[in-house]
Scaffold this motif. Structure first.
Motif, PDB file in Angstrom:
ATOM      1  N   PRO A 170       0.806  -1.234   0.000  1.00 43.88           N
ATOM      2  CA  PRO A 170       0.000   0.000   0.000  1.00 43.88           C
ATOM      3  C   PRO A 170       0.836   1.279   0.000  1.00 43.88           C
ATOM      4  CG  PRO A 170      -0.108  -1.106   2.131  1.00 43.88           C
ATOM      5  CD  PRO A 170       0.568  -2.049   1.199  1.00 43.88           C
ATOM      6  N   ARG A 171       2.083   1.232   0.460  1.00 49.94           N
ATOM      7  CA  ARG A 171       2.912   2.433   0.460  1.00 49.94           C
ATOM      8  C   ARG A 171       3.233   2.898  -0.966  1.00 49.94           C
ATOM      9  NH1 ARG A 171       6.458   3.997   4.671  1.00 49.94           N
ATOM     10  NH2 ARG A 171       7.417   5.336   3.084  1.00 49.94           N
ATOM     11  N   THR A 172       3.171   1.985  -1.907  1.00 46.02           N
ATOM     12  CA  THR A 172       3.504   2.359  -3.282  1.00 46.02           C
ATOM     13  C   THR A 172       2.433   3.232  -3.924  1.00 46.02           C
ATOM     14  OG1 THR A 172       2.472   0.389  -4.276  1.00 46.02           O
ATOM     15  CG2 THR A 172       4.777   0.206  -3.577  1.00 46.02           C
ATOM     16  N   TYR A 173       1.225   3.236  -3.363  1.00 52.98           N
ATOM     17  CA  TYR A 173       0.113   3.932  -4.005  1.00 52.98           C
ATOM     18  C   TYR A 173       0.272   5.447  -4.017  1.00 52.98           C
ATOM     19  CZ  TYR A 173      -2.617  -0.425  -4.122  1.00 52.98           C
ATOM     20  OH  TYR A 173      -3.076  -1.694  -4.385  1.00 52.98           O
ATOM     21  N   THR A 174       1.072   5.973  -3.130  1.00 55.28           N
ATOM     22  CA  THR A 174       1.203   7.432  -3.037  1.00 55.28           C
ATOM     23  C   THR A 174       2.595   7.925  -3.408  1.00 55.28           C
ATOM     24  OG1 THR A 174       1.733   7.249  -0.679  1.00 55.28           O
ATOM     25  CG2 THR A 174      -0.576   7.606  -1.264  1.00 55.28           C
ATOM     26  N   GLN A 175       3.459   7.051  -3.890  1.00 50.53           N
ATOM     27  CA  GLN A 175       4.826   7.451  -4.219  1.00 50.53           C
ATOM     28  C   GLN A 175       4.849   8.209  -5.543  1.00 50.53           C
ATOM     29  OE1 GLN A 175       7.456   6.850  -2.065  1.00 50.53           O
ATOM     30  NE2 GLN A 175       5.831   6.107  -0.725  1.00 50.53           N
ATOM     31  N   TRP A 221      25.263   1.475  -7.114  1.00 48.27           N
ATOM     32  CA  TRP A 221      26.608   2.038  -6.944  1.00 48.27           C
ATOM     33  C   TRP A 221      27.459   1.285  -5.924  1.00 48.27           C
ATOM     34  CZ3 TRP A 221      27.419   4.936 -10.905  1.00 48.27           C
ATOM     35  CH2 TRP A 221      26.361   5.660 -11.475  1.00 48.27           C
ATOM     36  N   THR A 222      26.840   0.643  -4.953  1.00 49.75           N
ATOM     37  CA  THR A 222      27.598  -0.051  -3.905  1.00 49.75           C
ATOM     38  C   THR A 222      27.458  -1.563  -3.965  1.00 49.75           C
ATOM     39  OG1 THR A 222      25.756   0.005  -2.318  1.00 49.75           O
ATOM     40  CG2 THR A 222      27.246   1.924  -2.377  1.00 49.75           C
ATOM     41  N   GLY A 223      26.423  -2.051  -4.649  1.00 52.89           N
ATOM     42  CA  GLY A 223      26.163  -3.487  -4.662  1.00 52.89           C
ATOM     43  C   GLY A 223      25.482  -3.994  -3.416  1.00 52.89           C
ATOM     44  N   ALA A 224      25.155  -3.098  -2.470  1.00 55.77           N
ATOM     45  CA  ALA A 224      24.485  -3.512  -1.236  1.00 55.77           C
ATOM     46  C   ALA A 224      23.062  -3.976  -1.528  1.00 55.77           C
ATOM     47  CB  ALA A 224      24.454  -2.351  -0.246  1.00 55.77           C
ATOM     48  N   THR A 225      22.635  -5.010  -0.816  1.00 55.60           N
ATOM     49  CA  THR A 225      21.284  -5.542  -0.977  1.00 55.60           C
ATOM     50  C   THR A 225      20.403  -5.058   0.167  1.00 55.60           C
ATOM     51  OG1 THR A 225      22.088  -7.514  -2.124  1.00 55.60           O
ATOM     52  CG2 THR A 225      19.891  -7.639  -1.140  1.00 55.60           C
ATOM     53  N   HIS A 226      19.192  -4.597  -0.176  1.00 48.98           N
ATOM     54  CA  HIS A 226      18.237  -4.099   0.813  1.00 48.98           C
ATOM     55  C   HIS A 226      16.938  -4.881   0.674  1.00 48.98           C
ATOM     56  CE1 HIS A 226      20.788  -0.507   1.439  1.00 48.98           C
ATOM     57  NE2 HIS A 226      20.936  -0.519   0.120  1.00 48.98           N
ATOM     58  N   GLN A 227      16.367  -5.217   1.788  1.00 51.75           N
ATOM     59  CA  GLN A 227      15.065  -5.883   1.763  1.00 51.75           C
ATOM     60  C   GLN A 227      13.992  -4.867   1.418  1.00 51.75           C
ATOM     61  OE1 GLN A 227      13.986  -7.704   5.459  1.00 51.75           O
ATOM     62  NE2 GLN A 227      12.222  -8.776   4.625  1.00 51.75           N
ATOM     63  N   GLY A 228      13.049  -5.267   0.565  1.00 48.88           N
ATOM     64  CA  GLY A 228      11.947  -4.389   0.222  1.00 48.88           C
ATOM     65  C   GLY A 228      11.006  -4.187   1.382  1.00 48.88           C
ATOM     66  N   GLY A 229      10.163  -3.127   1.280  1.00 50.43           N
ATOM     67  CA  GLY A 229       9.215  -2.828   2.338  1.00 50.43           C
ATOM     68  C   GLY A 229       9.766  -1.903   3.390  1.00 50.43           C
ATOM     69  N   GLN A 230      10.708  -1.033   3.009  1.00 50.47           N
ATOM     70  CA  GLN A 230      11.283  -0.095   3.969  1.00 50.47           C
ATOM     71  C   GLN A 230      11.828   1.131   3.244  1.00 50.47           C
ATOM     72  OE1 GLN A 230      15.026  -1.234   5.781  1.00 50.47           O
ATOM     73  NE2 GLN A 230      15.473  -2.730   4.163  1.00 50.47           N
ATOM     74  N   ASP A 231      11.958   2.237   4.006  1.00 54.49           N
ATOM     75  CA  ASP A 231      12.665   3.410   3.528  1.00 54.49           C
ATOM     76  C   ASP A 231      14.165   3.141   3.656  1.00 54.49           C
ATOM     77  OD1 ASP A 231      10.708   5.390   2.786  1.00 54.49           O
ATOM     78  OD2 ASP A 231      10.153   5.496   4.901  1.00 54.49           O
ATOM     79  N   VAL A 232      14.913   3.518   2.623  1.00 52.76           N
ATOM     80  CA  VAL A 232      16.358   3.347   2.629  1.00 52.76           C
ATOM     81  C   VAL A 232      17.003   4.680   2.304  1.00 52.76           C
ATOM     82  CG1 VAL A 232      18.310   2.245   1.479  1.00 52.76           C
ATOM     83  CG2 VAL A 232      16.261   0.914   1.990  1.00 52.76           C
ATOM     84  N   THR A 233      18.020   5.057   3.065  1.00 56.17           N
ATOM     85  CA  THR A 233      18.777   6.275   2.817  1.00 56.17           C
ATOM     86  C   THR A 233      20.155   5.902   2.280  1.00 56.17           C
ATOM     87  OG1 THR A 233      17.618   7.444   4.590  1.00 56.17           O
ATOM     88  CG2 THR A 233      19.698   8.387   3.836  1.00 56.17           C
ATOM     89  N   VAL A 234      20.515   6.516   1.145  1.00 57.64           N
ATOM     90  CA  VAL A 234      21.786   6.179   0.503  1.00 57.64           C
ATOM     91  C   VAL A 234      22.548   7.454   0.176  1.00 57.64           C
ATOM     92  CG1 VAL A 234      20.898   4.036  -0.480  1.00 57.64           C
ATOM     93  CG2 VAL A 234      20.737   6.162  -1.796  1.00 57.64           C
ATOM     94  N   ALA A 235      23.837   7.309  -0.030  1.00 61.70           N
ATOM     95  CA  ALA A 235      24.650   8.424  -0.499  1.00 61.70           C
ATOM     96  C   ALA A 235      24.222   8.784  -1.914  1.00 61.70           C
ATOM     97  CB  ALA A 235      26.131   8.056  -0.468  1.00 61.70           C
ATOM     98  N   ALA A 236      24.141  10.097  -2.193  1.00 57.94           N
ATOM     99  CA  ALA A 236      23.693  10.560  -3.510  1.00 57.94           C
ATOM    100  C   ALA A 236      24.473  11.787  -3.939  1.00 57.94           C
ATOM    101  CB  ALA A 236      22.199  10.843  -3.482  1.00 57.94           C
TER     102      ALA A 236
END
Length: 676
Positions: free
Chosen positions: A590-595, A632-647
């Motif tokens: 449901p979080r995808t509905y407002t992105q 850019w880093t190859g790091a794996t993140h589980q879906g269903g969360q906010d992720v903050t990355v270097a940009a």
């Protein structure tokens, strides 16, 4: 589609979804009479409506015969019906024809069942709000306005100067179509002024300023199925031309000097597919900035040997693009020819040509309801003057300026012709391509649109954004524009890199140009623009760091070309857009509905452009249901969360689905040579 009779009313369902609910104390249809006031100033419309009467039709009389259903609606039992609903259905959906029995009734309000937690998207090309729930959206093609935010000083200044500040709902491309999170889509087949009101918990109210009108409905268990159904309805675009995928289209309007400046891009290592010179027709200097001379043919004084230079560019694999719009300046050579032939729209009450003030110069309106005029423009103006001359594409500008008090060749009232005008304009351009066998090879792009523009226009652009990061008129609005229009069958969308409108001291920064280029590298087309005031705004080739960054982004765009070609082929087959809302492939999150600040590039790559100034870290939502790999880093993140990355500049946040068939290509992004 099923009609279920109840005590004192009925329910209309589609694939188990209740669409209409009619009761005597809660009618689904209201009719009435309105007296509108419409004023236009430079493409900005001030529209007011005085409602003379509004009547709720509470009594329903249902007649089923010969496989058709007719519902006559009146104010009370025993009174003559004032309107009827005529229902038809098929395997793909259904339709409701709304008919008013009294010609004086020129307003319809239909109430569609809603749920409190429902989300709705569409409305054409919306710029401020992707999820339309909670707001009212008038649907009328116009200039969107400067700033588009009544609380901003920029919009205030634009309103004070020329009533051109705009608002959140104003758009070049409206369309009375929406998709619901309840897994259905609705379209009103009308060109009249309309409005969708999504502010009530229990119903959506759809307003139309004409009768009859037809409401078309589709239901599908998947959102992708709904998008395909809408693309089937409105028409498919051809695949992107191969030459477009070879690099960026560089927008320069500097006369012969444009060719010299193009070499700076090439020397910096930029991948180039085209040179776009909208000033190929000459310039007119106004208080707004550099405008074009609206007489659609080669201006030899500004481009001395353009015919030869086009051939030289083509030999290098670089195409030349120009500019055209559907109006003719009164001081040009084409205007008297069109006027003498009767190809121009007239004033409502006389045989005098209707001229429009475009800001310090006047123009005639080519009347595309006249088949001879449409053929003349397609064959001579576009065909001979542009395609035969060697142009491979152009901006097909405007289309939203048709006044409502014109007299047209086919007798259509201006209030009904206005929204249809961009589609007629697109058809003229498409006819010119077809006449030269250039469909799918040459490319024109438009900002104005309405229902059906999809079958004619091969590429949208987002219009004239302000040169800033502002919420309602800056860089982020082009993401919302791509997502909303893409759901309705427009597979290809792009924008002016760096924005366009610079007024009241608002100028673009190197940072804005670089962030915009990072986003554009992951859209169907990369194209730059110098803006309305080129000398007051930084240009890509004037700043060594910006130029190096831009060249790098063009190489990333070319690196992604195999993926983009696959998405283009998919669009031709299914109608799915290149840029997609997250919910299209992750409907159970449901979080995808407002992105609306990130998007899927195809099904496998998530792009989260940095659309705020002064930041080097960025947070985005990763949809649930899969793991995501940061490019850019190859790091794996589980879906269903906010992720903050270097940009940092040069590294836009990118994530791909773990296990994607395109993993090698996505991982290869980090190997593209960078001098940033």
């Amino acid at each position: 589609m099923r009609l279920i009779e109840t005590a004192g009313g009925f329910d209309l369902t589609l694939a188990g979804r209740t669409i209409l609910r009619h009761r005597q104390d809660e009618p689904c249809l209201y009719v009435g009479h309105g007296d509108p006031r419409v004023e236009m100033h430079h493409g900005h419309f001030d529209i007011e409506d005085q409602i003379v009467e509004r009547l709720g039709l509470r009594h329903a009389s249902i007649d089923r015969q010969d496989g058709a259903t007719r519902i006559d609606l009146s104010q009370a039992a025993g009174l003559d019906p004032l309107a009827s609903l005529i229902l038809t259905g098929s395997d793909k959906g259904g339709a409701i024809r709304l008919e008013a029995h009294d010609p004086a009734l020129n307003r319809l309000w239909l109430r569609v069942v809603a749920e409190k937690a429902e989300h709705v998207w569409g409305g054409g090309e919306q710029l401020s709000y992707f999820d339309m729930r909670g707001r009212r959206f008038p649907l009328w093609t116009s200039e969107p306005g400067v700033g588009r935010d009544k609380s901003s000083f920029l919009t205030f200044q634009a309103d004070q100067r020329s009533n051109s500040g705009g608002d959140y709902y104003k758009t070049n491309y409206p369309q009375p179509t929406y998709l619901s999170s309840r897994r259905y889509a609705l379209h009103i087949d009308t060109t009249a002024y309309s409005a969708f009101d999504f502010r009530k918990d229990g119903f959506h109210e759809l307003e139309v300023w004409a009768a009859p009108a037809t409401v078309e409905l589709w239901a599908d268990d998947s959102f992708t199925g709904l998008v395909t159904a809408l693309s089937d309805r409105f028409g498919r675009q051809p695949p992107l031309p191969d030459w477009v995928l070879k690099g960026a289209i560089i927008g320069l309007k500097d006369g012969d000097e444009s060719f010299t400046r193009l070499e700076k891009y090439a020397d910096a290592g930029a991948a180039l597919s085209g040179l776009w010179c909208e000033d190929w027709v000459g310039l007119r200097i106004t208080s707004f900035g550099n405008r074009l001379f609206w007489d659609w043919k080669w201006n030899q004084a500004r481009y001395s040997d353009l015919d030869a230079r086009i051939g030289q560019l083509h030999a290098r694999g670089i195409r030349f693009l120009g500019y055209v719009n559907p109006y003719l300046c009164v001081d040009g050579s084409l205007y008297p020819e069109a006027a003498a032939a009767g190809y121009l729209a007239l004033k409502r009450d006389s045989d005098e040509v209707y001229t429009v003030d475009f800001g310090e110069f006047d123009c005639g309106v080519v009347d595309f309801t006249n088949p001879a005029a449409a053929e003349w423009f397609a064959d001579k103006v576009i065909g001979r003057n542009m395609l035969d001359f060697g142009l491979s594409g152009w901006m097909a500008d405007f289309g939203e300026y048709l006044p409502t008090d014109v007299r047209l060749h086919d007798g259509t009232d201006g209030m009904l012709a206005h929204n249809a005008w961009p589609v007629l304009w697109a058809e003229v351009n498409a006819r010119a391509l077809a006449s030269r066998g250039k469909t799918g090879e040459a490319l024109f792009f438009m900002r104005a649109g309405y229902s059906g523009v999809q079958r004619h226009c091969p590429l949208l652009w987002a219009g004239d954004q302000s040169v800033d990061f502002s919420r309602h008129d800056g860089i982020g609005t082009v993401i919302t524009a791509a997502l909303s229009s893409g759901l309705l069958g427009n597979a290809y969308h792009h924008s002016d890199i760096g924005g366009y409108t610079s007024l009241f001291g608002n100028v673009r920064t190197p940072e804005l140009l670089m962030r915009w280029a990072e986003m554009a590298a992951f859209t169907p087309v990369m194209r730059s623009h110098e803006g309305n005031r080129p000398r007051e705004n930084v240009q890509i080739d004037e700043d060594a760091r910006v130029l190096a960054h831009f060249a790098y982004m063009t190489r990333l765009y070319v690196h992604m070309a195999p993926y983009l070609r696959a998405l283009s082929d998919e669009a031709a087959a299914t109608g799915l857009p290149v840029q997609r809302p997250l919910f299209l492939h992750f409907p159970d999150d449901p979080r995808t509905y407002t992105q609306q600040e990130s998007y899927l590039y195809g099904a496998d790559l998530l792009v989260a452009p940095v659309i705020q100034p002064g930041v080097d870290r960025w947070t985005t939502w990763l949809p649930a249901g899969t793991d995501w790999v940061e490019v850019w880093t190859g790091a794996t993140h589980q879906g269903g969360q906010d992720v903050t990355v270097a940009a940092p500049l040069g590294r836009p946040p990118l994530f791909f689905r773990r296990g994607s068939d395109w993993t090698a290509l996505f991982q290869g992004i980090t190997t593209v040579a960078s001098t940033v």
